[in-house]
Design an enzyme around this catalytic site. Sequence first.
Site, PDB file in Angstrom:
ATOM      1  N   GLN A 207       0.818  -1.210   0.000  1.00  0.00           N
ATOM      2  CA  GLN A 207       0.000   0.000   0.000  1.00  0.00           C
ATOM      3  C   GLN A 207       0.855   1.265   0.000  1.00  0.00           C
ATOM      4  O   GLN A 207       0.305   2.366   0.006  1.00  0.00           O
ATOM      5  CB  GLN A 207      -0.940   0.015   1.221  1.00  0.00           C
ATOM      6  CG  GLN A 207      -1.915  -1.129   1.274  1.00  0.00           C
ATOM      7  CD  GLN A 207      -3.023  -1.016   0.216  1.00  0.00           C
ATOM      8  OE1 GLN A 207      -3.194   0.010  -0.434  1.00  0.00           O
ATOM      9  NE2 GLN A 207      -3.773  -2.088   0.030  1.00  0.00           N
ATOM     10  N   CYS A 368      -9.154  -8.507   4.790  1.00  0.00           N
ATOM     11  CA  CYS A 368      -8.045  -9.436   5.070  1.00  0.00           C
ATOM     12  C   CYS A 368      -7.257  -8.969   6.297  1.00  0.00           C
ATOM     13  O   CYS A 368      -6.020  -9.008   6.315  1.00  0.00           O
ATOM     14  CB  CYS A 368      -7.122  -9.603   3.870  1.00  0.00           C
ATOM     15  SG  CYS A 368      -7.941 -10.282   2.446  1.00  0.00           S
TER      16      CYS A 368
HETATM   17  N1  PMP Z   1      -0.506  -6.627   2.073  1.00  0.00           N
HETATM   18  C1  PMP Z   1      -1.348  -5.580   2.036  1.00  0.00           C
HETATM   19  C2  PMP Z   1      -1.170  -4.468   3.032  1.00  0.00           C
HETATM   20  C3  PMP Z   1      -2.359  -5.534   1.072  1.00  0.00           C
HETATM   21  O1  PMP Z   1      -3.203  -4.492   1.051  1.00  0.00           O
HETATM   22  C4  PMP Z   1      -2.483  -6.602   0.148  1.00  0.00           C
HETATM   23  C5  PMP Z   1      -3.579  -6.588  -0.897  1.00  0.00           C
HETATM   24  N2  PMP Z   1      -4.845  -6.285  -0.424  1.00  0.00           N
HETATM   25  C6  PMP Z   1      -1.574  -7.651   0.219  1.00  0.00           C
HETATM   26  C7  PMP Z   1      -0.610  -7.635   1.193  1.00  0.00           C
HETATM   27  C8  PMP Z   1      -1.649  -8.809  -0.719  1.00  0.00           C
HETATM   28  O2  PMP Z   1      -1.321  -8.417  -2.006  1.00  0.00           O
HETATM   29  P1  PMP Z   1      -1.498  -9.434  -3.230  1.00  0.00           P
HETATM   30  O3  PMP Z   1      -2.817 -10.087  -3.054  1.00  0.00           O
HETATM   31  O4  PMP Z   1      -1.427  -8.552  -4.406  1.00  0.00           O
HETATM   32  O5  PMP Z   1      -0.396 -10.397  -3.161  1.00  0.00           O
END
Ligand code: PMP
Length: 410
Positions: A207, A368
């Site tokens: 982010q 998440c």
């Molecule tokens: N870390 C953070 C802080 C996130 O916002 C995200 C995506 N929402 C991820 C990890 C995971 O990223 P990706 O699904 O693109 O691997």
Amino acid sequence: MNAPAVAIDWNAVRADFPLLTREVHGKPLIYFDSANTGQKPEAVIAAVDDFYRRHNANVSRAVHALGTEATEAYEGARTKLAKFLNVRADELVLCSGTTFALNLVAYSWALPRLRPGDAIVLTRMEHHANIVPWQLVAQRTGATIKVAEIDELGQLDLPQLYSLLTPEVKLLALTHVSNVLGTVNPVREICREARKRGIVSLIDGSQAAPHRALDIAAIGCDFYAITGHKMNGPTGTGALWARREHLAQMPPFLGGGEMIKEVRFEGTVFNDAPHKFEAGTPNIAGFVGLGAAVDYLSALGMSHIEAREQALLDYATRALSEVPGLRIFGRAPEKAAVISFLVEGAHAHDLATLLDLEGVAIRSGHHCAHPLMHHFGVPATCRASLAYYNTFDEVDAFVAALTKVRTLLA
Ligand code: PMP
């Protein structure tokens, strides 16, 4: 943050994003979900299109012209990304995104090293991608996990965090910017404290990379993970930066083609880093697109992007604060353009569904980040996340729509 040196025509910038011209449910789309994934400018779409139309071939294997072009395009993207992040290209492992990058560190660096009695420090505001791999490592090694907490503004409690950095801690893994609270963590200072104590540090930069100028070398961490799709690049692209000494010691995570120098049934000689960690055919067109995204962001200037998003954030925060019964989660002074909120009497999913009917795309759910939701005692929040291509008029329209649907639910 430096003051913008030149005035940018943000309406012209917005016009670079074809998707932003569409309607949803008969209303002009207001896309406030960029923390989930960023929209793609024409330049990125054209780069991917051009690759498949004119240059498509596999990398590193073919000696024919197309093979050379594809390899140069792929490696060119690595070079661009390395410059963007201020790191060496040979320390940058290209992969499918932050989730892969964090798992690579978990399986290849942590798993062979950690022992019963060792500890990993995480923070309350981590995304599941920066929690679950460490739980898997802890289960298999006997290591334990300790958690740094946050204060009422949604900032890390630094004295408490530092008090956790005891001799048994081998790794500190934390996010640069919270995907729920928007909090920008002082990673440079935190990594300095970790390093002083001989603790390896890992930063989840998912982010941060889309929103501010990054100088990973200056942060002083050991590992830094990014994901391309939040940086206006294609999905399935990302990278792990790691100090050379770590990459040299880490065993490969996946075996296969591309990551070897020589294979015999008696044994295999692996390629050098970063290729040692890039088994199989990569997302070549995706990285070509990510290279174009990096060019696009660089041409705009990350300091301009940061200033624009800060102005949008301040404006939206002020406007939302006027909505009766609305509570904002995360009010750190150092904050990216992410606003999590709840409205009294309304469920997050109901609000997001009704807003969708008004053309407004926000996210609702746990983002998440279950441990953060538990901390606040809520199952879900709404999250409006803004990017430089959004407008002040969109913020007005969003707040008007929210005011309207709120009365429907009250
Ligand atoms: N870390 C953070 C802080 C996130 O916002 C995200 C995506 N929402 C991820 C990890 C995971 O990223 P990706 O699904 O693109 O691997």
